[in-house]
Design an enzyme around this catalytic site. Structure first.
Site, PDB file in Angstrom:
ATOM      1  N   ASP A  59       0.878  -1.167   0.000  1.00  0.00           N
ATOM      2  CA  ASP A  59       0.000   0.000   0.000  1.00  0.00           C
ATOM      3  C   ASP A  59       0.914   1.214   0.000  1.00  0.00           C
ATOM      4  O   ASP A  59       1.437   1.620   1.036  1.00  0.00           O
ATOM      5  CB  ASP A  59      -0.901   0.004   1.236  1.00  0.00           C
ATOM      6  CG  ASP A  59      -1.768   1.265   1.331  1.00  0.00           C
ATOM      7  OD1 ASP A  59      -1.757   2.066   0.385  1.00  0.00           O
ATOM      8  OD2 ASP A  59      -2.447   1.438   2.358  1.00  0.00           O
ATOM      9  N   LYS A 100       3.096  11.215  -3.464  1.00  0.00           N
ATOM     10  CA  LYS A 100       2.107  10.467  -4.254  1.00  0.00           C
ATOM     11  C   LYS A 100       1.171  11.418  -4.992  1.00  0.00           C
ATOM     12  O   LYS A 100       0.681  11.109  -6.083  1.00  0.00           O
ATOM     13  CB  LYS A 100       1.319   9.541  -3.329  1.00  0.00           C
ATOM     14  CG  LYS A 100       0.263   8.682  -4.012  1.00  0.00           C
ATOM     15  CD  LYS A 100      -0.393   7.772  -2.993  1.00  0.00           C
ATOM     16  CE  LYS A 100      -1.506   6.932  -3.597  1.00  0.00           C
ATOM     17  NZ  LYS A 100      -2.102   6.020  -2.616  1.00  0.00           N
ATOM     18  N   GLU A 114      -7.109   0.619  -4.975  1.00  0.00           N
ATOM     19  CA  GLU A 114      -7.175   0.530  -3.514  1.00  0.00           C
ATOM     20  C   GLU A 114      -8.536   0.043  -2.999  1.00  0.00           C
ATOM     21  O   GLU A 114      -8.581  -0.834  -2.130  1.00  0.00           O
ATOM     22  CB  GLU A 114      -6.797   1.886  -2.906  1.00  0.00           C
ATOM     23  CG  GLU A 114      -5.307   2.180  -3.062  1.00  0.00           C
ATOM     24  CD  GLU A 114      -4.950   3.624  -2.790  1.00  0.00           C
ATOM     25  OE1 GLU A 114      -5.856   4.398  -2.421  1.00  0.00           O
ATOM     26  OE2 GLU A 114      -3.772   3.989  -2.954  1.00  0.00           O
TER      27      GLU A 114
END
Length: 614
Positions: A23, A86, A184
């Site tokens: 993750d 990110k 996700e």
């Protein structure tokens, strides 16, 4: 010490290294693996923490520090410590927005987006992400005593092609074979579904540090089918922190804070947010300033973000064809869902509270690990993942219109093929312009790539046949292939744009497609009729010149005047119906002339031959 000592027979080969699930988060990152049929997160630091802060520090001596210690160094060296990168994955320079409290130093020049740090050349968001992935890989290697080479990495469902490509490249730069990029919410549903053994329609509400996704999934007998997805790739807990910090700056009349003040104030804002999740009021001190902040203050400061969240949730439900009451359960994902205000909004939108059966901060990593295990072919469960693309993919056609080959929410992997033709006589090339978006006009969509197909045999307009094939793989990455069917000449391109979509662009694309739907349809009809009118006029003039001997002087004058009237109408009217009527009228007027051309052509072919030969 016994827990650190491992003894094995040197004659026996090492056990095969497992594939890890990662993750790669905006604020924190985790790595997980399936052992003995059960997924679990691995320890990533000396304090036995399973959470690695997504922070990278670049020292003046060229060394790189990742995680908890990098986060601590941010207070001393804010400009050399990069966090939340990110949010910049797949972004261009023109799309980078320096936040008021950001301490990033944008590297000079015209190249890709990069940040200036001490100890070496400028670094891109991709390289920073690769450092985080490399650190996770090394920690997994230490925990498992196996050389880690393969991984499944999670990405926000609303990451576009550029952002996905950047994430995959970061994995390769870290020395990982990226088996799959998994959305996700899909990863969360996979972990939640397999552990809870539940069936039905679910909403996965994923609000992390920097991104927000809402996905509607249907779970049936091991099949995870994503019905719709929406979200915002630049909305999350970081925005809440920034909003709180800016409100405090305004309250205390602090202007032009230094980089150290910015870092300290953002940290204080994050701590205030977390404390207000547990308490109703908090006293905060910053330098010589102080204030008492209550939950109502926090609610007021972050209210605008919930309007964007609400819009995305409603859109996802509509796209899935479901009402709020048809959602069986809402799965909460991401650390920001711990906030009472977020939980209140979830219940307000869906009419039921969110679920906490699996830790919202770990559930994505656990799901990624399960997917990695599945891809290695070692999982007992029969599980099928059916994900979707977030925005339509298509081509620009004549007149600037968009031809959608793959509409949004198409299940991936996906393929689409469509055949196009040339518009002009003797045309030997065709520009293929790939676009992404929901509008009818290509200029209102986002350009992904352009390339030329050359070598088309020169022939009359409409005779060449160019087949264009779209393919979106399981990672959501697009490749396009164009082939002229007569010659077999073809060209293929993997779409790798250098920038991604901002949250404003994504929201504008979807909203504009709804607001301007009727306008776009009328515009498309008009342009299509304009193209048809120009085609008819070009063909008529060509045939009048080639077969002038088949026209009387009176007929030639009449057709010429009619064509001039159509040309004039093309320049003045904005009504598709009027153009269509004028084109049909000219077609009818030229009907006799067309018949004589056909008869003449047949006679030319038959001349010198007997009927029996045919």
């Amino acid at each position: 010490m016994s827990g650190l000592l491992q003894i094995r027979d040197p004659q026996k080969p090492l056990p095969p290294a497992p594939a890890i699930g990662v993750d790669l988060g905006t604020t924190h990152s985790l790595v997980a693996v399936v052992t003995q049929g059960k997924p679990s997160c691995l320890v990533v630091d000396e304090d036995n923490s399973q959470v690695l802060p997504s922070v990278v520090h670049y020292s003046a001596n060229g060394s790189v520090v990742v995680g908890k210690y990098a986060k601590q160094l941010a207070f001393q060296f804010p400009e050399d410590t990069l966090a939340s990168v990110k949010r910049f994955m797949g972004k261009s320079r023109s799309e980078f927005e320096a936040k008021r409290l950001a301490s990033y130093r944008l590297a000079p020049g015209e190249g890709p987006l990069a940040f200036q740090v001490s100890g070496g050349p400028a670094v891109t968001p991709l390289e920073v992400s690769a450092e985080i992935l490399r650190a996770l890989k090394q920690r997994a290697h230490a925990a498992l005593s196996s050389k880690i080479t393969q991984a499944v990495i999670s990405v926000p469902a609303y990451f576009d092609n550029a952002q996905r490509q950047a994430t995959q490249d970061a994995g390769r730069l870290a020395g990982l074979e990226v088996l799959r990029l998994i959305n996700e919410p899909t990863a969360a549903a996979l972990a939640y579904g397999l552990q809870s053994k539940k069936q039905g329609c679910f909403a996965v509400f994923d609000l992390g540090g920097g991104t927000f996704d809402i996905s509607i999934l249907k779970l049936t007998e091991g099949i995870f089918e994503v019905k719709a997805t929406a979200g915002d790739s630049a909305l999350g807990g970081d925005d809440f922190d920034l909003s709180i910090a800016c409100a405090l700056l305004e309250k205390w009349n602090i202007e032009n804070p230094t980089p150290l003040q910015r870092q300290a104030l953002l940290s204080a804002a994050r701590q205030l947010k977390e404390q207000l999740s547990q308490e109703t009021s908090v006293d905060i001190c910053f330098e010589e300033h102080s204030a008492t902040v209550v939950r109502d203050d926090l609610k007021q400061w972050i209210e605008p973000f919930f309007k964007r969240i609400n819009f995305a949730c409603k859109r996802a439900l509509k796209d899935a064809g479901l009402a709020e009451g048809e959602i069986q359960e809402v799965v909460l994902v991401g650390g920001s869902t711990r906030m009472p205000e977020v939980q209140h909004w979830v219940e307000k939108i869906f009419g039921k509270p969110g679920l906490w059966e699996v830790d919202p901060e770990k559930v994505v990593a656990l799901g990624a690990a399960i997917q990695a295990h599945l891809l290695c072919g070692t999982h007992d469960a029969e599980v099928l993942l059916l994900d979707v693309i977030p925005l339509s993919l298509g081509l620009e056609t004549m007149g600037g219109m968009t031809e959608k080959l793959l509409p949004r929410n198409s299940t991936i992997p996906a393929r689409a093929t469509q055949t196009f033709t040339t518009f002009k006589d003797g045309q030997s090339g065709m520009e293929i312009h790939v676009v992404q978006g929901e509008r009818e006009s290509a200029k209102d969509c986002r350009s992904l790539a352009k390339f030329h197909l050359k070598g088309i045999p020169p022939m009359a307009a409409g005779l060449a046949r160019v087949e264009v094939r779209f393919a979106v793989d399981a990672n959501g990455l697009l490749s396009v292939e164009a082939q002229e069917l007569g010659t077999g000449i073809q060209q293929e391109v993997a779409i790798q744009p250098s920038h991604g979509l901002s949250e404003e662009t994504i929201e504008r694309m979807i909203k504009a497609s709804i607001v301007h739907a009727q306008e776009d349809i009328f515009s498309r009809l008009l342009i299509e009729q304009q193209i048809e009118a120009r085609r008819v006029l070009a063909e008529l003039h060509k045939q009048m010149k080639a077969h002038a001997d088949l026209l009387s002087a009176e007929e030639a004058t009449s057709l010429w005047e009619a064509s001039k009237q159509l040309e004039a109408l093309l320049e003045t009217t904005q009504e598709a119906a009027k153009l269509r009527q004028a084109v049909l009228a000219l077609d009818n007027q030229a009907k006799g002339f067309v018949e004589r051309i056909m008869n003449h052509s047949i006679q030319s072919v038959l001349q010198g031959h007997s009927m029996t030969e045919f």
